[in-house]
Design a protein around this motif. Structure first.
Motif, PDB file in Angstrom:
ATOM      1  N   TYR A  15       0.843  -1.196   0.000  1.00 29.33           N
ATOM      2  CA  TYR A  15       0.000   0.000   0.000  1.00 29.33           C
ATOM      3  C   TYR A  15       0.879   1.246   0.000  1.00 29.33           C
ATOM      4  O   TYR A  15       1.756   1.393   0.846  1.00 29.33           O
ATOM      5  CB  TYR A  15      -0.930   0.004   1.221  1.00 29.33           C
ATOM      6  N   ALA A  19       0.555   7.526  -3.217  1.00 25.33           N
ATOM      7  CA  ALA A  19       0.155   7.354  -4.621  1.00 25.33           C
ATOM      8  C   ALA A  19      -1.079   8.200  -4.945  1.00 25.33           C
ATOM      9  O   ALA A  19      -2.048   8.215  -4.187  1.00 25.33           O
ATOM     10  CB  ALA A  19      -0.140   5.876  -4.894  1.00 25.33           C
ATOM     11  N   ARG A  20      -1.012   8.923  -6.040  1.00 30.92           N
ATOM     12  CA  ARG A  20      -2.149   9.723  -6.507  1.00 30.92           C
ATOM     13  C   ARG A  20      -2.452   9.317  -7.942  1.00 30.92           C
ATOM     14  O   ARG A  20      -1.526   9.069  -8.712  1.00 30.92           O
ATOM     15  CB  ARG A  20      -1.813  11.215  -6.465  1.00 30.92           C
ATOM     16  N   PRO A  21      -3.719   9.284  -8.301  1.00 26.75           N
ATOM     17  CA  PRO A  21      -4.043   8.867  -9.671  1.00 26.75           C
ATOM     18  C   PRO A  21      -3.498   9.844 -10.706  1.00 26.75           C
ATOM     19  O   PRO A  21      -3.694  11.058 -10.583  1.00 26.75           O
ATOM     20  CB  PRO A  21      -5.579   8.829  -9.682  1.00 26.75           C
ATOM     21  N   SER A  25      -3.075   6.391 -15.166  1.00 27.53           N
ATOM     22  CA  SER A  25      -3.346   5.285 -14.237  1.00 27.53           C
ATOM     23  C   SER A  25      -4.616   4.569 -14.676  1.00 27.53           C
ATOM     24  O   SER A  25      -5.527   5.191 -15.239  1.00 27.53           O
ATOM     25  CB  SER A  25      -3.566   5.816 -12.817  1.00 27.53           C
ATOM     26  N   TYR A  59      -5.861   3.959  -3.909  1.00 23.65           N
ATOM     27  CA  TYR A  59      -4.772   3.244  -4.572  1.00 23.65           C
ATOM     28  C   TYR A  59      -4.902   1.738  -4.330  1.00 23.65           C
ATOM     29  O   TYR A  59      -5.149   1.293  -3.201  1.00 23.65           O
ATOM     30  CB  TYR A  59      -3.421   3.736  -4.035  1.00 23.65           C
ATOM     31  N   ARG A  62       0.351  -1.952  -8.159  1.00 19.33           N
ATOM     32  CA  ARG A  62       1.011  -1.711  -9.439  1.00 19.33           C
ATOM     33  C   ARG A  62       1.417  -3.033 -10.070  1.00 19.33           C
ATOM     34  O   ARG A  62       1.758  -3.983  -9.369  1.00 19.33           O
ATOM     35  CB  ARG A  62       2.275  -0.853  -9.260  1.00 19.33           C
ATOM     36  N   ALA A  67       0.049   1.790 -12.359  1.00 21.55           N
ATOM     37  CA  ALA A  67      -0.787   1.883 -11.159  1.00 21.55           C
ATOM     38  C   ALA A  67      -2.259   1.642 -11.468  1.00 21.55           C
ATOM     39  O   ALA A  67      -2.759   2.043 -12.525  1.00 21.55           O
ATOM     40  CB  ALA A  67      -0.609   3.248 -10.513  1.00 21.55           C
ATOM     41  N   PHE A  69      -6.117   2.147  -9.669  1.00 22.88           N
ATOM     42  CA  PHE A  69      -6.852   2.837  -8.610  1.00 22.88           C
ATOM     43  C   PHE A  69      -8.312   2.414  -8.630  1.00 22.88           C
ATOM     44  O   PHE A  69      -8.906   2.269  -9.705  1.00 22.88           O
ATOM     45  CB  PHE A  69      -6.768   4.354  -8.799  1.00 22.88           C
TER      46      PHE A  69
END
Ligand SMILES: [Zn+2]
Length: 279
Positions: A15, A19-21, A25, A59, A62, A67, A69
């Motif tokens: 986790y 992480a941001r979209p 992504s 998130y 990956r 990534a 989401f």
């Protein structure tokens, strides 16, 4: 080839709170068992974040740096070329990394859906800031992703393998092996002996662990495969509530009739038996 056999692609399930979209992504959205995707069987493609209207994301994981989401909307979303398809598509979808991503995302989405409220006091949970865990802001109770062990059992007797067919279950047309969830207070080996006795009325011996498989389609399954041999009488007494059929099938007959090339541990174990590779 089992669903999780995606090497050399690397699955990173750690986790990542930072992480941001990004626009590129992949966005995963479920409505119940239905996945928003572009599916031209067997080709499966996820929509990107850029292809969906703005919204909230969690998130997931990956795959080789790509990534994924989870999109948190209750209502239906629209994306170019996409529709809602039953998650069972993961059994045959290509490429296999996308099928693996779909069923693994389904596991997490199912868990997030049922972890919305604290199981102790009923307060709305919040996502922990550091790890994949839902925390109750009122009583502090922590809820972690649900993983439920269950067994897949290949019972053999010389050149015969015990096959079953489930009654009243999706995918019930397929051959199966004896299977069931581990219950409180028992070991996986005890689950094996109990399930075989319950489903087909046989005693077993020489219970040997084979391999495991994540199986998120059953709301958090972790399948543990075992080989064993029948101990004593080989006459099947079927549990008709769970099973529609149970039969000893010879290796030669399986060679002729077995066609199911699935991504499940069950399929691999049947194929290994056909090849004579069972321990
Ligand atoms: Zn609470």
């Amino acid at each position: 080839m089992m669903i999780q056999d995606i090497a050399p692609v690397r699955f990173d399930n750690h986790y990542d709170p930072s992480a941001r979209p990004a626009p590129e992504s992949f966005a995963v959205h479920f409505r119940g068992r239905a996945l928003l995707c572009a599916y031209d069987a067997p080709q499966l493609r996820f929509p990107t974040v850029a292809e969906l209207p703005a919204g909230d994301y969690i998130y997931l994981f990956r795959l080789d740096g790509q990534a994924f989401f989870l999109r948190r909307d209750e209502g239906a979303l629209a994306a170019e070329g996409c529709a809602y398809e039953d998650i069972n598509l993961f059994r045959s979808a290509q490429p296999q990394i996308s099928a693996f991503a779909a069923v693994t995302a389904y596991h997490l989405a199912s868990w997030y859906a049922e972890a919305r409220y604290c199981g102790c006091c009923g307060t709305k949970n919040v996502h922990d800031a550091a790890e994949r865990m839902m925390r109750c802001p009122s009583c502090g109770h922590m809820t972690f992703p649900k993983i439920m062990p269950s067994v897949i059992v290949a019972v053999t007797e010389g050149d015969r393998l015990l096959l079953t067919k489930y009654a009243n279950r999706p995918g019930a047309s397929r051959f199966a092996l004896v299977a069931g969830f581990t219950e409180i207070g028992e070991t996986a080996e005890q689950t094996v002996a109990r399930e075989v006795m319950e489903e087909v009325g046989l005693r077993v011996k020489n219970i040997r662990y084979y391999k495991s498989q994540p199986w998120g389609i059953s709301a958090g399954g972790l399948l543990l495969g075992f080989w064993c041999e029948v101990d004593g009488a080989d006459e099947i007494h079927l549990d008709h509530v769970e099973l529609a059929e149970g039969a000893w099938v010879t290796r030669d007959e399986l060679k002729r009739v077995y066609q199911d090339r699935g991504v499940a541990l069950t399929n691999e174990m049947i194929v290994e038996f056909i090849k004579g590779n069972n321990p």
